[in-house]
Motif scaffolding. Structure first.
Motif, mmCIF file in Angstrom:
data_model
loop_
_atom_site.group_PDB
_atom_site.id
_atom_site.type_symbol
_atom_site.label_atom_id
_atom_site.label_comp_id
_atom_site.label_asym_id
_atom_site.label_seq_id
_atom_site.Cartn_x
_atom_site.Cartn_y
_atom_site.Cartn_z
ATOM 1 N N ARG A 239 58.183 66.669 35.726
ATOM 2 C CA ARG A 239 57.082 65.935 36.360
ATOM 3 C C ARG A 239 56.634 66.640 37.631
ATOM 4 O O ARG A 239 55.426 66.799 37.884
ATOM 5 C CB ARG A 239 57.519 64.505 36.681
ATOM 6 N N LEU A 244 53.152 65.620 38.876
ATOM 7 C CA LEU A 244 53.205 64.169 38.652
ATOM 8 C C LEU A 244 54.221 63.533 39.580
ATOM 9 O O LEU A 244 55.133 64.197 40.093
ATOM 10 C CB LEU A 244 53.581 63.881 37.198
ATOM 11 N N ALA A 245 54.089 62.235 39.773
ATOM 12 C CA ALA A 245 55.055 61.503 40.585
ATOM 13 C C ALA A 245 56.401 61.470 39.869
ATOM 14 O O ALA A 245 56.463 61.522 38.636
ATOM 15 C CB ALA A 245 54.558 60.072 40.826
ATOM 16 N N ASP A 247 58.377 59.185 39.119
ATOM 17 C CA ASP A 247 58.557 58.082 38.177
ATOM 18 C C ASP A 247 57.340 57.896 37.276
ATOM 19 O O ASP A 247 57.166 56.839 36.661
ATOM 20 C CB ASP A 247 58.851 56.787 38.923
ATOM 21 N N ALA A 248 56.481 58.902 37.189
ATOM 22 C CA ALA A 248 55.289 58.792 36.340
ATOM 23 C C ALA A 248 55.693 58.605 34.882
ATOM 24 O O ALA A 248 56.624 59.258 34.403
ATOM 25 C CB ALA A 248 54.424 60.039 36.485
ATOM 26 N N PRO A 249 55.020 57.704 34.166
ATOM 27 C CA PRO A 249 55.352 57.529 32.749
ATOM 28 C C PRO A 249 55.153 58.829 31.974
ATOM 29 O O PRO A 249 54.234 59.605 32.258
ATOM 30 C CB PRO A 249 54.360 56.446 32.291
ATOM 31 N N VAL A 250 56.031 59.055 31.011
ATOM 32 C CA VAL A 250 55.938 60.249 30.170
ATOM 33 C C VAL A 250 55.652 59.798 28.748
ATOM 34 O O VAL A 250 56.341 58.924 28.206
ATOM 35 C CB VAL A 250 57.256 61.053 30.219
ATOM 36 N N ASP A 254 53.596 64.511 25.750
ATOM 37 C CA ASP A 254 53.625 65.330 26.962
ATOM 38 C C ASP A 254 54.811 66.287 27.007
ATOM 39 O O ASP A 254 54.789 67.248 27.782
ATOM 40 C CB ASP A 254 53.711 64.436 28.209
#
Length: 549
Positions: A239, A244-245, A247-250, A254
């Motif tokens: 991430r 990406l953050a 804790d960004a959803p994956v 991706d």
């Protein structure tokens, strides 16, 4: 001798295959050797196995000189009469013999007989062959544009999210094309297993492969638990590399793209024309001259990354390689070479002990894949990269980081595959829901809400049922053997020509004469465990700081 799984023994008894002193050998007097007919049966078995191998190869790559096309389904069907003829011989011989080699041979025959009966329905035989053909020959197409499997690999790693989703949608097209027939095949297999009792089709087939659930599940559970933190750390790093953050959803689409963001080495740094010479040179350093062996190698776009078919062990072995981009073709060549070496160095007189792959029970797939990964894992080792590639030290370090991440992805993705496949044979399970939940549990990723299921978009479900856990076990086996080689020959074992002789004698020569767990224990000095693989996948410690007080 190994003690067969209790569930397996019960099913054998129901099938009429288990040894029984009351079953005489047809046409034999009490003074004759009840095991003597095994020789003739074995000759017929090997002739049939060779025909299946040639027919399967023909379906991939066309025939060799002098070969004519046979329908693999029709050839496979001939196993049925063979096992009917063998049943009374196996019963009488199993009850009478005290010879360990003969007892092992009877055990293998009995395993194959039950495995055959699980898939003996003529429609199941037809669907198995037909589904594999349809998956391998499927044309991926959208808006008039055709895509090879190598193209799908590139799409899955594209920076454009829409193109990554397209890769999944194209596989969804294949899933839909084969779904009805796949479900039909699964239902036939479920009914066959229910007729035997003692567990689901998956339970019985795993036992036939030498990995009954009580042996398999504790290893997989421990591996999943002990790689969980490492996998979560990989996702955090990926991430960050993608901006990406933490804790960004994956999304599942991706993952290949994210892993490229970890800093992979460009595909052009892995020239395809150098891949096979690197294999040849590596083996030469181990004392193995592969160019002198009876091995045919061709390329083609089909449903697997690679496929090695031992048409006639040990004299006719053929490799089909899918020319995937970058390091993938290097890894595939190394892996398939391991399969080929196991076949060409098998030196036993009986076909049943040679390890032909066409029936569950005739070989130990976890061990066979372990022999392939014995070389496949080399691509993740610094010593191999230093010797065989032109990668710079920085590129080698970067590739090693990504390789370990991808190895974790592969291990945990196979846990997804296994969860889905076992659910197919369980009562009342929803495979689509299991695919979503297992993806979330093992990969920490969500399948896109509008994404189609893809679990049927593989030839494995039909042609190699309950197989993919063997890739996980294979890495455990190969890593443990690597560690044993380092202990025996030193850290520079990749440059020691004595290693090849050790591998031939300890791991390949005697085929299926011993249970695979015994072979691993004898070669490494220990039962199979997760420790060596965890050591291989661990991120190296940073170098000590210099100049500090």
């Amino acid at each position: 001798m190994s003690v067969p799984h209790a569930r397996w023994l019960a099913a054998l008894a129901i099938a009429g295959c288990a040894a029984s002193p009351a079953a005489p050998v047809e046409g034999a007097s009490p003074l004759t050797d009840p095991c003597a007919p095994l020789a003739s049966l074995d000759a017929d078995y090997e002739a049939l196995a060779r025909r299946v191998g040639a027919a399967t190869w023909f379906s991939y790559a066309g025939g060799a000189a002098g070969e004519t096309a046979e329908d693999p389904a029709e050839v496979r069907a001939a196993f049925g009469p063979l096992f009917e003829r063998a049943a009374p011989v196996l019963a009488a011989c199993g009850a009478a013999t005290a010879d360990p080699a003969t007892a092992r041979e009877v055990e293998l025959w009995n395993r194959c007989a039950l495995a055959w009966r699980l898939d003996a329905d003529p429609e199941a035989v037809r669907l198995r062959v037909e589904l594999e053909r349809r998956v391998n020959e499927h044309i991926f197409e959208r808006d008039g544009v055709r895509y090879s499997r190598a193209d799908l690999s590139r799409l899955a790693r594209d920076d454009d999210e829409r193109r990554r989703l397209l890769a999944l949608e194209l596989r969804g097209d294949l899933h839909r094309a084969v779904l009805d027939d796949t479900r039909r095949l699964v239902e036939i297999r479920r009914r066959a297993a229910a007729a035997f009792g003692g567990g689901t089709y998956a339970d019985l087939l795993l036992a036939a492969q030498g990995v009954p659930p009580e042996r398999l599940d504790p290893l997989l559970d421990e591996l999943e638990r002990r790689t969980r933190d490492a996998w979560e750390a990989v996702l955090v790093r990926a991430r960050a590399a993608a901006g990406l953050a933490p804790d960004a959803p994956v999304r599942s689409t991706d993952l290949p793209w994210l892993f490229d963001k970890l800093g992979d080495v460009p595909d052009e740094r892995w020239p395809k024309e150098r891949a096979w010479p690197a294999v040849v040179e590596t083996l030469a350093d181990l004392g193995i001259e592969i160019e002198s062996l009876p091995l045919v190698r061709v390329e083609g776009d089909f449903g697997y990354g690679g496929q090695t078919i031992a048409v006639a062990i040990p004299d006719d072995v053929r490799m089909m390689i899918n020319p995937l981009p970058g390091s993938r073709i290097w890894g595939t060549l190394l892996h398939e070479t391991g399969h080929a070496l196991q076949a060409v160095y098998t030196d036993v007189p009986r076909g049943m002990r040679k390890g032909y792959e066409w029936l569950a029970g005739a070989t130990a797939p976890a061990y066979a894949e372990g022999m392939a990964e014995l070389f496949g894992l080399l691509i993740g080792r610094r010593e191999f990269l230093e010797r065989r590639t032109d990668l710079t030290p920085e590129e080698r370090e970067r590739f090693g980081t990504v390789w370990r991440a991808r190895a974790l992805l592969g291990l945990r993705a196979h846990l997804v595959d296994l969860a889905v496949e076992r659910s197919l044979y369980a009562e009342g399970a929803d495979a689509d829901a299991v695919e979503r939940e297992a993806t979330r549990r093992y990969l920490g990723a969500e399948r896109p809400g509008d994404a189609p299921p893809t679990w049927a978009a593989t030839a494995f479900l039909a042609a190699y049922p309950c197989y993919r856990q063997n890739y996980v076990l294979a890495d455990l086996i190969a890593a443990q053997i690597h560690r044993a080689l380092a202990d025996r020959f030193g850290r520079d074992w990749l440059a020691n020509p004595e290693v090849g002789a050790f591998l031939r004698e300890a791991l390949w020569r005697d085929g299926e004469t011993r249970e695979w767990t015994e072979r691993v224990r004898a070669a490494t000095g220990a039962d199979l465990s997760v420790e060596a693989l965890l050591e291989l996948l661990a991120e190296p410690a940073p170098p000590p700081a210099t100049g500090a007080p």
